[in-house]
Scaffold this motif. Structure first.
Motif, PDB file in Angstrom:
ATOM      1  N   ARG A   1       0.820  -1.210   0.000  1.00 51.41           N
ATOM      2  CA  ARG A   1       0.000   0.000   0.000  1.00 51.41           C
ATOM      3  C   ARG A   1       0.858   1.266   0.000  1.00 51.41           C
ATOM      4  O   ARG A   1       0.533   2.240  -0.644  1.00 51.41           O
ATOM      5  CB  ARG A   1      -0.910  -0.011   1.223  1.00 51.41           C
ATOM      6  CG  ARG A   1      -1.994   1.032   1.136  1.00 51.41           C
ATOM      7  CD  ARG A   1      -2.906   0.959   2.312  1.00 51.41           C
ATOM      8  NE  ARG A   1      -3.740  -0.235   2.270  1.00 51.41           N
ATOM      9  CZ  ARG A   1      -4.991  -0.272   2.682  1.00 51.41           C
ATOM     10  NH1 ARG A   1      -5.562   0.809   3.170  1.00 51.41           N
ATOM     11  NH2 ARG A   1      -5.685  -1.367   2.632  1.00 51.41           N
ATOM     12  N   TYR A   2       1.963   1.236   0.782  1.00 55.01           N
ATOM     13  CA  TYR A   2       2.866   2.395   0.831  1.00 55.01           C
ATOM     14  C   TYR A   2       4.311   1.935   0.699  1.00 55.01           C
ATOM     15  O   TYR A   2       4.630   0.783   0.992  1.00 55.01           O
ATOM     16  CB  TYR A   2       2.671   3.185   2.133  1.00 55.01           C
ATOM     17  CG  TYR A   2       1.253   3.669   2.299  1.00 55.01           C
ATOM     18  CD1 TYR A   2       0.721   4.622   1.432  1.00 55.01           C
ATOM     19  CD2 TYR A   2       0.429   3.134   3.283  1.00 55.01           C
ATOM     20  CE1 TYR A   2      -0.593   5.041   1.549  1.00 55.01           C
ATOM     21  CE2 TYR A   2      -0.898   3.555   3.409  1.00 55.01           C
ATOM     22  CZ  TYR A   2      -1.395   4.504   2.534  1.00 55.01           C
ATOM     23  OH  TYR A   2      -2.688   4.902   2.638  1.00 55.01           O
ATOM     24  N   LYS A   3       5.180   2.877   0.303  1.00 55.00           N
ATOM     25  CA  LYS A   3       6.579   2.505   0.017  1.00 55.00           C
ATOM     26  C   LYS A   3       7.615   3.089   0.973  1.00 55.00           C
ATOM     27  O   LYS A   3       8.702   2.555   1.111  1.00 55.00           O
ATOM     28  CB  LYS A   3       6.940   2.967  -1.408  1.00 55.00           C
ATOM     29  CG  LYS A   3       6.272   2.160  -2.503  1.00 55.00           C
ATOM     30  CD  LYS A   3       7.055   2.344  -3.804  1.00 55.00           C
ATOM     31  CE  LYS A   3       6.637   1.367  -4.873  1.00 55.00           C
ATOM     32  NZ  LYS A   3       5.267   1.645  -5.377  1.00 55.00           N
ATOM     33  N   LYS A   4       7.268   4.220   1.591  1.00 54.78           N
ATOM     34  CA  LYS A   4       8.240   4.826   2.512  1.00 54.78           C
ATOM     35  C   LYS A   4       7.515   5.256   3.780  1.00 54.78           C
ATOM     36  O   LYS A   4       6.702   6.191   3.755  1.00 54.78           O
ATOM     37  CB  LYS A   4       8.897   6.059   1.875  1.00 54.78           C
ATOM     38  CG  LYS A   4       9.935   5.709   0.812  1.00 54.78           C
ATOM     39  CD  LYS A   4      10.742   6.931   0.438  1.00 54.78           C
ATOM     40  CE  LYS A   4      11.605   6.770  -0.787  1.00 54.78           C
ATOM     41  NZ  LYS A   4      12.181   5.500  -1.067  1.00 54.78           N
ATOM     42  N   ILE A   5       7.848   4.557   4.872  1.00 56.18           N
ATOM     43  CA  ILE A   5       7.191   4.874   6.144  1.00 56.18           C
ATOM     44  C   ILE A   5       8.242   5.272   7.172  1.00 56.18           C
ATOM     45  O   ILE A   5       9.201   4.528   7.420  1.00 56.18           O
ATOM     46  CB  ILE A   5       6.365   3.673   6.652  1.00 56.18           C
ATOM     47  CG1 ILE A   5       5.309   3.317   5.607  1.00 56.18           C
ATOM     48  CG2 ILE A   5       5.733   3.999   8.001  1.00 56.18           C
ATOM     49  CD1 ILE A   5       4.402   2.177   5.972  1.00 56.18           C
TER      50      ILE A   5
ATOM     51  N   GLY B   1      14.280  11.130  24.937  1.00 59.86           N
ATOM     52  CA  GLY B   1      15.036  10.845  23.715  1.00 59.86           C
ATOM     53  C   GLY B   1      14.122  10.466  22.569  1.00 59.86           C
ATOM     54  O   GLY B   1      12.899  10.331  22.744  1.00 59.86           O
ATOM     55  N   ALA B   2      14.730  10.307  21.397  1.00 56.99           N
ATOM     56  CA  ALA B   2      13.958   9.926  20.213  1.00 56.99           C
ATOM     57  C   ALA B   2      14.843   9.205  19.204  1.00 56.99           C
ATOM     58  O   ALA B   2      16.042   9.482  19.094  1.00 56.99           O
ATOM     59  CB  ALA B   2      13.353  11.175  19.543  1.00 56.99           C
ATOM     60  N   GLY B   3      14.225   8.278  18.486  1.00 59.75           N
ATOM     61  CA  GLY B   3      14.926   7.602  17.403  1.00 59.75           C
ATOM     62  C   GLY B   3      13.953   7.389  16.262  1.00 59.75           C
ATOM     63  O   GLY B   3      12.735   7.327  16.464  1.00 59.75           O
ATOM     64  N   ALA B   4      14.492   7.307  15.036  1.00 65.55           N
ATOM     65  CA  ALA B   4      13.629   7.153  13.859  1.00 65.55           C
ATOM     66  C   ALA B   4      14.189   6.090  12.937  1.00 65.55           C
ATOM     67  O   ALA B   4      15.413   5.933  12.836  1.00 65.55           O
ATOM     68  CB  ALA B   4      13.548   8.493  13.114  1.00 65.55           C
ATOM     69  N   VAL B   5      13.298   5.354  12.285  1.00 72.27           N
ATOM     70  CA  VAL B   5      13.736   4.409  11.237  1.00 72.27           C
ATOM     71  C   VAL B   5      12.847   4.605  10.011  1.00 72.27           C
ATOM     72  O   VAL B   5      11.696   5.049  10.117  1.00 72.27           O
ATOM     73  CB  VAL B   5      13.669   2.921  11.684  1.00 72.27           C
ATOM     74  CG1 VAL B   5      14.567   2.663  12.884  1.00 72.27           C
ATOM     75  CG2 VAL B   5      12.243   2.479  11.970  1.00 72.27           C
ATOM     76  N   LEU B   6      13.415   4.247   8.861  1.00 74.30           N
ATOM     77  CA  LEU B   6      12.642   4.282   7.609  1.00 74.30           C
ATOM     78  C   LEU B   6      12.378   2.841   7.194  1.00 74.30           C
ATOM     79  O   LEU B   6      13.305   2.018   7.157  1.00 74.30           O
ATOM     80  CB  LEU B   6      13.448   4.999   6.525  1.00 74.30           C
ATOM     81  CG  LEU B   6      12.721   5.202   5.191  1.00 74.30           C
ATOM     82  CD1 LEU B   6      11.594   6.222   5.331  1.00 74.30           C
ATOM     83  CD2 LEU B   6      13.711   5.669   4.107  1.00 74.30           C
ATOM     84  N   PHE B   7      11.117   2.523   6.918  1.00 70.77           N
ATOM     85  CA  PHE B   7      10.762   1.209   6.384  1.00 70.77           C
ATOM     86  C   PHE B   7      10.510   1.328   4.884  1.00 70.77           C
ATOM     87  O   PHE B   7       9.768   2.213   4.436  1.00 70.77           O
ATOM     88  CB  PHE B   7       9.485   0.673   7.053  1.00 70.77           C
ATOM     89  CG  PHE B   7       9.746  -0.116   8.312  1.00 70.77           C
ATOM     90  CD1 PHE B   7      10.025  -1.471   8.264  1.00 70.77           C
ATOM     91  CD2 PHE B   7       9.713   0.507   9.557  1.00 70.77           C
ATOM     92  CE1 PHE B   7      10.270  -2.201   9.420  1.00 70.77           C
ATOM     93  CE2 PHE B   7       9.958  -0.213  10.722  1.00 70.77           C
ATOM     94  CZ  PHE B   7      10.233  -1.576  10.648  1.00 70.77           C
TER      95      PHE B   7
END
Ligand code: UT7
Length: 331
Positions: free
Chosen positions: A134-138, A164-170
């Protein structure tokens, strides 16, 4: 037909500058470095002191770090999920603000709340959207300003939590890398052991709730500890068993950082030795939704394409679970 797997393709993070050390805590409450270190493994936590800045401030910085490292055009992001137990405000979505501030103008966005399991459950949500094509970049961000709900006169909680904070790209992966399996659980029996009583729909804010200190985190630490130790180890062992993974097959355990003793118990049960266990609780304490992506960010350079990672988390509600993921890139 080849299954579309969902891989993590980039990581970013942010922690505020101010360090709340055990030494400093000794001057605030009746505690000591020896007790905190031996019971929890924590030496210091980061605290966001900036006036008027909430969880979105941390989340935006982590997202911007990822965007810069990856060279990502934010306009290509389809969805922004902010996993958090401390949204900027009730009602207004924190994720909507974060998405706008980072320039993800073509994305929709929402918050996801499952206490300390928020990021783990968010991984499942993000991966499902990718797998379904359904989606390509989350963009999945785990962020918490725990200092906004901690009573710094309560020694049973103020020594544990940090900001704190952290981020990932799926993104989709065609080599079978990324999320392989998950075992996610919840049980409402835990509701009263770890909670913030007031400010929600049961007990709205009033002069009395403030007087009674009901806008702070309450934790029955001993009970949560017992549930956490057995449940986190159970789900991690189950994920290994049903994917035929021995301890030799697992390159990394990525455990929620609530207490070093809980992490050690999980690693023991899996038969995984200490060198394979990601740890940063000594530097950040328990950052709730941010622990897992902060670990990925700290260990990113050591991760190799094809490594088997087992994630495990446990949190309020109760909520808990384990995810098996194959790492998708060398950095
Ligand atoms: O991330 C979400 C999930 N949360 C968790 O997984 C947290 C689970 N719980 C824990 O990590 C641990 O229960 C704590 C770290 C919160 C507490 O450790 P504990 O070994 O369970 O200690 P305790 O609560 O049994 O307290 C032992 C003693 C008590 O004194 P008495 O009754 O034995 O005289 C406490 O009053 O330690 C005392 N104590 C402290 N002493 C110095 C409690 N807090 C402190 C402190 N400094 N900060």
């Amino acid at each position: 037909m080849v299954k579309n797997t969902a891989a993590i393709t980039a990581v970013g993070a942010y922690v505020p500058e101010f360090r709340l050390t055990n030494k400093l805590l000794e001057s605030m409450v009746d505690t000591n470095d020896e007790w905190i270190t031996s019971r929890t493994g924590i030496k210091e936590r980061r605290i966001l002191k900036k006036e008027g800045a909430g969880t979105s401030y941390l989340a935006i910085k982590a997202a911007q770090d990822l965007i810069a490292k990856k060279g990502l055009d934010p306009e290509d992001i389809d969805l922004v999920i902010v996993a958090t137990a401390t949204p900027d405000m009730l009602v207004a979505s924190t994720a909507a603000y974060v998405a706008s501030e980072i320039g993800a103008n073509n994305a929709f966005s929402y918050d996801l709340q499952a206490a300390c399991s928020s990021f783990l459950f968010g991984m499942s949500t993000a991966a499902s959207y990718i797998e379904s094509k359904r989606y390509k970049k989350i963009l999945l961000i785990g962020a918490d300003k725990m200092s906004s709900i901690i009573d710094y006169t309560d020694r049973t909680t103020c020594i544990i939590f940090g900001d704190g904070a952290g981020a990932v790209l799926f993104e989709p992966n065609e080599e079978g890398l990324g999320l392989q399996d998950e075992y996610l659980r919840s049980d409402g029996v835990g509701r009263n052991f770890l909670k913030m009583d007031a400010g929600g729909s049961i007990l709205p804010a009033s002069a009395e709730t403030i007087k009674n200190k009901q806008h702070y985190v309450f934790q029955d630490g001993k009970s949560v500890f017992k549930f956490a130790v057995s449940n986190m180890a159970d789900v991690a062992a189950k994920i290994m068993e049903r994917n035929n993974l021995t301890h030799d097959d697992v390159q990394w355990l990525v455990p929620h950082q609530a207490n070093k003793r809980i992490v050690d118990a999980t690693a023991n049960r899996m038969g995984v030795d200490e060198a394979k266990v990601m740890m940063n609780i000594d530097r950040y304490g328990n950052t709730t939704s941010a622990t897992l992506p902060l670990l990925l960010n700290d260990y990113e350079k050591q991760l190799k394409k094809g490594d088997n990672l087992v994630f495990a988390a446990f949190g309020g509600g109760f909520t808990w679970g384990s995810i098996y993921l194959k790492w998708a890139y060398n950095s």
